[in-house]
Scaffold this motif. Structure first.
Motif, PDB file in Angstrom:
ATOM      1  N   CYS A   4      22.097 -31.845  41.982  1.00 32.65           N
ATOM      2  CA  CYS A   4      21.142 -30.961  42.651  1.00 32.65           C
ATOM      3  C   CYS A   4      20.729 -29.821  41.712  1.00 32.65           C
ATOM      4  N   PRO A   5      19.654 -29.093  42.037  1.00 28.23           N
ATOM      5  CA  PRO A   5      19.166 -28.027  41.148  1.00 28.23           C
ATOM      6  C   PRO A   5      20.239 -26.985  40.814  1.00 28.23           C
ATOM      7  N   ILE A   6      21.163 -26.725  41.738  1.00 28.90           N
ATOM      8  CA  ILE A   6      22.188 -25.709  41.459  1.00 28.90           C
ATOM      9  C   ILE A   6      23.191 -26.241  40.435  1.00 28.90           C
ATOM     10  N   CYS A   7      23.673 -27.471  40.646  1.00 24.55           N
ATOM     11  CA  CYS A   7      24.665 -28.031  39.723  1.00 24.55           C
ATOM     12  C   CYS A   7      24.073 -28.254  38.331  1.00 24.55           C
ATOM     13  N   SER A   8      22.761 -28.503  38.257  1.00 24.17           N
ATOM     14  CA  SER A   8      22.174 -28.763  36.941  1.00 24.17           C
ATOM     15  C   SER A   8      21.575 -27.500  36.315  1.00 24.17           C
ATOM     16  N   ASP A   9      21.783 -26.344  36.954  1.00 24.68           N
ATOM     17  CA  ASP A   9      21.257 -25.083  36.423  1.00 24.68           C
ATOM     18  C   ASP A   9      22.241 -24.541  35.383  1.00 24.68           C
ATOM     19  N   GLY A  53      27.640 -18.454  40.982  1.00 23.55           N
ATOM     20  CA  GLY A  53      28.519 -19.594  40.715  1.00 23.55           C
ATOM     21  C   GLY A  53      27.999 -20.886  41.326  1.00 23.55           C
ATOM     22  N   LEU A  54      28.894 -21.866  41.438  1.00 23.93           N
ATOM     23  CA  LEU A  54      28.528 -23.174  41.982  1.00 23.93           C
ATOM     24  C   LEU A  54      29.000 -23.291  43.438  1.00 23.93           C
ATOM     25  N   TYR A  55      28.759 -24.458  44.021  1.00 23.82           N
ATOM     26  CA  TYR A  55      29.088 -24.676  45.435  1.00 23.82           C
ATOM     27  C   TYR A  55      29.818 -25.989  45.637  1.00 23.82           C
ATOM     28  N   LYS A  59      29.988 -21.583  35.655  1.00 25.67           N
ATOM     29  CA  LYS A  59      30.536 -22.903  35.981  1.00 25.67           C
ATOM     30  C   LYS A  59      31.993 -22.847  36.436  1.00 25.67           C
ATOM     31  N   ASN A  60      32.606 -21.661  36.348  1.00 28.13           N
ATOM     32  CA  ASN A  60      34.047 -21.607  36.624  1.00 28.13           C
ATOM     33  C   ASN A  60      34.384 -21.015  37.993  1.00 28.13           C
TER      34      ASN A  60
END
Lengths: 198, 198
Positions: free
Chosen positions: B69-74, B102-104, B79-80
């Motif tokens: 998704c756009p968030i994970c590939s941003d 951060g991520l989700y 990333k931690n």
């Protein structure tokens, strides 16, 4: 992150359905996304099937699988009395009262000057044509007991009486099981006006 | 007269949607029957299109048109650190807070012993695998502040701490703009426990 475009679009379209607000549309959309495919197919099929099979009865304008509808084609019903309702849902409500054996006519709405709904926007012409054609003795007006229904009833009564047909309106009063303490003044006033000797 | 079978079927299926009772299902069904064909097509297309195009991101399980998704590939995001939410809707709510970079991870629900929803029914395994694989320093648990969300948070905290990862939970307290007079006791008690020096 904004909501993905396809979901946003679905929410926007579902939101336009009556009684569905933004939060409810979101909830329904995400639920539909999570539903098994077979259930989504069933939902869509039921909509498409109902749209395809339901017709407007050419006599009473009720929704039915057949034209004329089962009520209009029922030879045992009294053909000289017509009950006028606003919607097919109202027709079903009235038809649960087994005392009434006459026919129906569905207006498809009520007059509403504020919403610019005039006599040409509901099926008044069609009703009058039917009353002139068939030999009807009485028209029972069963529009809603709100202001739109009231305006419609008065308007209809005026033009139907000219045809020499008796016009009646559903009686007003306390709903059965109703509590006088919680009834509004207008209902009580109508109930007094409509009082019956015991 | 009973309602025609195709309408009855549509009402029965629409009634199963969340938050839709019998009366609401009737209202929606009759509305759909009266809608212009082009609007019905638009409704059905939007559902089918969303179902077809929305994927579950293979990293965070968010709903997205793309995988990842756009968030994970941003690449600009931290990333931690991972924020764990129950649903894609919750992710969107949290992502509106621009402070968090951060991520989700979307669990797809919450533990609920009463409804027989256990750890295998939500994506706890997938979360743990991801935490073991990627180098994550902190997990923020952003499950709902109700009993299910609370149970889920406690359960997750226990198993994530074993991995040597810091676990935090969203702070409790008065909602901003909230009126103390109308806040419930538990919220006030949590707000006192979470008080900050001024």
């Amino acid at each position: 992150m904004n909501r993905p475009r396809p979901v946003e679009k679905m929410v926007g379209i579902i939101k336009k359905l009556p009684g569905v607000g933004h939060k409810m549309a979101e909830r329904l959309s995400y639920h539909i996304l999570k539903m098994p495919q077979v259930e989504v197919d069933r939902l869509i099929d039921s909509i498409q099937n109902a749209r395809r099979t339901m017709k407007c009865c050419s006599i009473c304008c009720n929704l039915s699988e057949h034209d004329p509808c089962p009520i209009c084609s029922d030879v045992t019903r009294e053909k000289n009395i017509v009950c006028v309702v606003e919607t097919p849902q109202d027709l079903i409500a009235v038809s649960k009262v087994e005392d009434y054996k006459g026919l129906y006519f569905v207006l498809g709405g009520a007059l509403s000057p504020l919403d610019a709904v005039g006599p040409d926007d509901i099926r008044i012409d069609k009703l009058i044509k039917r009353l002139k054609r068939d030999s009807i003795n009485e028209v029972i007006i069963a529009t809603d007991a709100d202001s739109k229904g009231e305006i419609t009833a008065v308007y209809l009564a005026d033009i139907i009486k000219i045809l020499g047909i008796k016009v009646t309106r559903l009686g007003y009063g306390l709903p059965v099981g109703g509590d006088i303490e919680y009834a509004d003044e207008i209902t009580i006033s109508r109930a007094i006006a409509g009082r019956k000797e015991m």
